[in-house]
Design a protein around this motif. Structure first.
Motif, PDB file in Angstrom:
ATOM      1  N   GLU A 107      -9.615  -2.339  -5.985  1.00 35.43           N
ATOM      2  CA  GLU A 107      -8.789  -1.134  -6.032  1.00 35.43           C
ATOM      3  C   GLU A 107      -9.546   0.020  -6.693  1.00 35.43           C
ATOM      4  OE1 GLU A 107      -5.118  -1.137  -8.320  1.00 35.43           O
ATOM      5  OE2 GLU A 107      -4.040  -0.381  -6.567  1.00 35.43           O
ATOM      6  N   GLN A 164       0.830  -1.211   0.000  1.00 38.62           N
ATOM      7  CA  GLN A 164       0.000   0.000   0.000  1.00 38.62           C
ATOM      8  C   GLN A 164       0.864   1.261   0.000  1.00 38.62           C
ATOM      9  OE1 GLN A 164      -2.767  -0.156   3.253  1.00 38.62           O
ATOM     10  NE2 GLN A 164      -4.494  -0.387   1.847  1.00 38.62           N
ATOM     11  N   GLU A 221      -2.567  -7.014 -10.896  1.00 35.63           N
ATOM     12  CA  GLU A 221      -3.521  -5.918 -10.760  1.00 35.63           C
ATOM     13  C   GLU A 221      -4.924  -6.300 -11.225  1.00 35.63           C
ATOM     14  OE1 GLU A 221      -1.925  -1.831 -10.947  1.00 35.63           O
ATOM     15  OE2 GLU A 221      -3.314  -1.667 -12.618  1.00 35.63           O
ATOM     16  N   THR A 277      -4.261   2.469  -2.249  1.00 39.75           N
ATOM     17  CA  THR A 277      -4.000   1.635  -3.433  1.00 39.75           C
ATOM     18  C   THR A 277      -2.556   1.121  -3.381  1.00 39.75           C
ATOM     19  OG1 THR A 277      -3.355   3.521  -4.765  1.00 39.75           O
ATOM     20  CG2 THR A 277      -5.684   2.894  -4.816  1.00 39.75           C
ATOM     21  N   TYR A 278      -2.160   0.345  -4.388  1.00 38.56           N
ATOM     22  CA  TYR A 278      -0.926  -0.427  -4.241  1.00 38.56           C
ATOM     23  C   TYR A 278       0.160  -0.097  -5.267  1.00 38.56           C
ATOM     24  CZ  TYR A 278      -3.819  -3.210  -1.185  1.00 38.56           C
ATOM     25  OH  TYR A 278      -4.636  -3.609  -0.168  1.00 38.56           O
TER      26      TYR A 278
END
Lengths: 579, 324
Positions: free
Chosen positions: A330, A192, A323, A342-343
């Motif tokens: 997300e 994150q 993803e 989000t990542y």
């Protein structure tokens, strides 16, 4: 009994659908072949090397089945679809599999009943149709009638061939772009953005770094928005366990993606990738994460929706996934403006020895589109597919109609702001009305980063546009790592794999192979979670038992069959002589 | 002894005469009711097309079936597929799971709806009775996908079941119930009870309504209490209904579908959650081994029919009642 009646009912429905479609015929293949043979000379003055300008545009309908879902399909009533019909005379009567179907059951029923559509995108099920004699060889058709396809195929003809023993071309690879360049990385391990920011953008290269980062942050912030923070979450619901639990084992140990196998690059021996000693170490690390309390306790019990809900709540610090796998969750975070939840993506490996091979190129080796024996006009079909692969066709499919979906300014194709806004923020409606993105499975095409003769990119994905789509939080994190896209963190210049992408190779449906494969899958699915959840001192025992079970189920026999297939494939693709 | 043989003799004497009259009256009936018979023809055809014609496909079980070949070209392999089936350890595992789960479901599906129907019948307040009945059968219309989601949440580490057990100090720390393989059959049966009890009780409630009210009055006059009335009037009154449903459910023991198991199960409990239908799908259709899949479902059908006839035969013998 129940199974049988369901099957016959589906068969009946299926045949009903096929009968209804204007194109399905009662002609058999002999007649079709006769037709095309006699038609070839008579089709106007179009010589064998006919260019698409002299195309026959009398209305014709082809039935089609696609193994991937296409929820926005609009029966060619979209703007692009109308242009395609106008230029080629072709209307496609399409049916797609639903949800994450993959066409498995539907295509098995087609093979059993002998009722095929004219054109099919069969993905991993192509082998069933080929074994059933349902697919026609395209070699001569491409050679005679498809100059554009020939240009795209270039020197890769061998890679299109089915196998060493059967060198026919059964499908035109459409499920990927030719010469595709990756401008972004969307896999690896995810952390994150808020974690990265607070810890001052620490180096994350090995699983140890990854673990430390998660541990440090969760110690500081045991709760997120009032709920317990989850350091690491995986998804083990059905086939997704491959994506987040088992595939990362080879990703983190420097092996490329060859489905369930690992292929030795020198001897071409294939074995189940779980047998590699370094992967045992990876699973041992997961076992350690679980026993440390860092891996969520619900991991192997929860369903996909519960997994997505946890991510969407913003309390999950780390993921090991792709993803597209957690994208819905997300997107919910993005829509709520919680961009710090989000990542970011990191090419994490077990230790410094290994390099992440996710971005290795497999060359041209995608699943694609095939013509069946039910098709009564294969020449017309190949000409249609060829037109879609022409420059005119590719630009139409990717960019849309000039003056409507894009303008040419100073020789550059530009998408007007209002169109782009609809495309980004209301994508499914945009697809439905314009048809942009609906037809890529029909056409062999160039990938991102390839330019046409006018110096414009064929596709609408290029670096500027990708960076423009990042949030501010994401841009800040990338800046912290001196990168412009996540891809910059990945190793580059990896050698192209000689055997392509093995998950596209069709295994024989005859004999024991499929049964043993299914058995080993069952064993893998239940043993890996057991090993991860075992007490640390019992891990080795559990893993040994797992490997023994695999061999007991016949894994060695299966691997030797597969090794033979791989070797044949390398021979076919490269022309090398391998023993 | 003598009377018995005499009776037997008279019976055997009577029999041929009886069948003759039967035959004659059947022909007479046929002519008399020709329109009724004509009207039934479409349904007989329908039954034949959808239930009997597909049985032809069983021939696949004795072939090495290949889609591309015509029937004449298929390779006949005799009982090979069955031999393989009976030599596969996994087959016995899924057979055990199937029988265990449907057996538990059979017993629970018998006891709970009857209990519920009888208790509901004793309730005097009509509005309460109606509301309860409606609420109790609503879960029947909820799809298994949703039920599985609800059950998984209820039984999760921070779910209500663990909360209650913790609060009662029965356990020290939450239990991951869905990960316990030995509990899986119980979880399936439990969710089945929750979902179907109300719905299955409807038929028993209907049967109870059909019992003559005078019987209860007479019993009351004789001084029978509530439980006596239930035991001696209500339950015997719905005996034949119970019997019919029980025998029919035995016929479905092996063909219970796989939705529950697939949706509630996970990789950790797969040794206890795999069932026959799922096995036929995974090892038959999915990998294009059509013959093997056919062999499995043929086995299921044959065993189901045998079970049905055995159960019916036993009931006929001991309870002097039969559904066929």
């Amino acid at each position: 009994m129940k199974l049988r009646s369901t099957q016959s009912l589906s068969l009946l429905t299926l045949s009903g659908v096929l009968l209804l479609s204007a194109c399905s015929s009662n002609n058999n293949n002999d007649e079709a072949a006769g037709n095309s043979a006699s038609e070839a000379p008579s089709t106007s003055s179009a010589s064998a090397s006919a260019d698409s300008g002299a195309m026959d545009t009398t209305p014709i309908t082809f039935s089609f089945f696609g193994a991937d879902a296409s929820p926005n399909w609009n029966n060619m009533q979209d703007e692009i679809g109308k242009v395609i019909t106008e230029k080629t005379g072709v209307t496609i009567n399409a049916e797609y599999d639903i949800a994450s179907g993959g066409g498995e059951n539907k295509i098995a029923l087609m093979a059993a009943s002998g009722q095929y559509p004219d054109i099919i995108f069969a993905k991993g099920e192509l082998g069933k149709l080929v074994d059933a004699g349902a697919i026609i060889d395209l070699t001569d058709l491409i050679d005679k009638y498809a100059p554009n396809l020939k240009k795209l195929i270039g020197e890769n003809t061998n890679r299109l061939k089915y196998s060493l023993d059967d060198q026919s071309i059964y499908s035109i690879p459409t499920n990927g772009g030719v010469d595709q360049q990756y401008f972004d990385a969307t896999g690896g391990f995810e952390v994150q953005l808020r974690v990265l920011e607070e810890l001052g953008y620490p180096e994350i290269k090995t699983v140890q770094d990854f673990e430390n980062v998660l541990k440090e942050y969760v110690a500081k912030h045991p709760t997120t928005d009032g709920q317990p923070t989850i350091p690491l979450l995986l998804n083990a619901d059905d086939w997704k366990s491959m994506i987040t639990v088992t595939n990362p084992a080879f990703i983190a140990t420097g092996a490329p993606d060859d489905g369930e196998y690992y292929v030795d690059p020198t001897t071409y021996e294939a074995k189940l990738h779980y047998k590699r000693p370094e992967e045992r170490e990876y699973f041992k690390w997961l076992n350690h994460m679980y026993n440390e309390g860092l891996l969520d306790k619900d991991t192997f019990v929860q369903k996909d929706d519960q997994y997505q809900a946890k991510i969407a709540s913003g309390r999950v610090l780390g993921l090991i996934s792709q993803e597209w796998e957690y994208g819905n969750a997300e997107n919910a975070l993005k829509a709520a403006g919680k961009h710090e939840y989000t990542y970011g993506h990191f090419p994490v490996t077990l230790n410094d020895q290994y390099q992440d091979h996710e971005l290795v190129s497999a060359g041209i080796d995608f699943s694609g589109i095939s013509i069946t024996t039910a098709n009564k006009d294969p020449i017309r079909t190949i000409k249609f597919l060829d037109w879609l692969a022409s420059d005119e066709g590719q630009v139409l499919l990717n960019w849309g109609i000039e003056g409507v979906h894009y303008n040419v300014e100073n020789g550059k194709r530009v998408i007007p702001a209002d169109v782009l806004d609809k495309k980004v923020n209301d994508n499914s409606n945009f697809m439905k009305t314009t048809g942009i993105g609906l037809y890529t499975t029909f056409s062999m095409h160039y990938g991102d980063g390839v330019q046409d003769s006018t110096g414009n990119y064929y596709t609408t994905n290029f670096p500027d546009q990708i960076i423009a789509s990042y949030s501010d939080a994401e841009k800040a994190a990338l800046k912290g790592y001196n990168a412009t896209t996540w891809k910059d963190l990945w190793p580059t210049d990896l050698p192209v794999k000689e055997w392509g992408a093995l998950y596209n190779m069709q295994a024989p449906t005859d004999g024991d192979y499929q049964v043993i494969y299914q058995k080993t899958q069952d064993i893998i699915r239940k043993s890996i979670p057991k090993a991860i959840l075992a007490k640390p001192e019992e891990f080795d025992k559990t893993y040994d038992q797992f490997l023994a079970d695999l061999d007991k189920a016949g894994a060695e026999k299966m691997e030797s069959i597969y090794t033979g297939l791989v070797k044949n494939r390398v021979k076919l693709f490269t022309g090398k002589d391998i023993q | 002894m003598e009377t018995l043989t005499a009776a037997q003799a008279s019976q055997t004497k009577k029999r041929p005469k009886k069948t003759k009259t039967n035959k004659r009256s059947f022909l007479k009936d046929l002519i008399q009711q020709k329109y009724l018979y004509l009207m039934s023809i479409p349904f007989v055809i329908w039954l034949f097309v959808f239930n009997y014609y597909p049985i032809w496909g069983w021939t696949m079980a004795f072939q090495n079936y290949k889609p591309a070949r015509t029937f004449g070209e298929q390779e006949w392999v005799g009982f090979d597929n069955f031999v393989r089936l009976f030599h596969d350890d996994q087959f016995y595992l899924v057979l055990r799971n199937t029988l265990a789960m449907s057996g538990m479901g059979l017993v629970a599906g018998l006891i709970f709806p009857i209990l519920f129907a009888v208790l509901l019948n004793e309730v005097k307040s009509m509005p309460f009775k109606r509301i309860t009945q409606t609420i109790s059968y609503l879960p029947h219309f909820v799809s298994w996908v949703v039920v599985a989601g609800i059950v998984t949440s209820l039984l999760s580490l921070d779910g209500i079941v663990n909360d209650i057990l913790m609060w009662l100090h029965l356990i020290d720390e939450p239990i991951q119930i869905m990960a316990k393989e030995h509990w899986f059959w119980g979880v399936v049966t439990g969710s089945d009870i929750w979902k179907e009890t109300g719905w299955n009780a409807i038929i028993y409630l209907a049967a109870i309504t059909g019992i003559d009210k005078e019987l209860y009055e007479a019993a009351r006059v004789d001084g029978a209490g509530r439980f006596r009335q239930i035991w001696n009037i209500t339950l015997p009154g719905i005996r034949s209904t119970i019997m019919v449903l029980f025998v029919m459910n035995i016929g479905h023991l092996l063909a219970t579908g796989y939705e529950k198991q697939m949706l509630l199960g996970n990789d950790l409990v797969s040794d206890y959650s795999q069932v026959l239908d799922l096995y036929a799908l995974d090892y038959g259709i999915k990998i294009a081994h059509f013959s093997y899949g056919t062999a499995i479902s043929m086995f299921t059908s044959v065993v189901s029919i045998l079970l049905l006839f055995t159960a019916n035969g036993l009931f006929k013998k001991f309870a002097k009642e039969s559904i066929m």
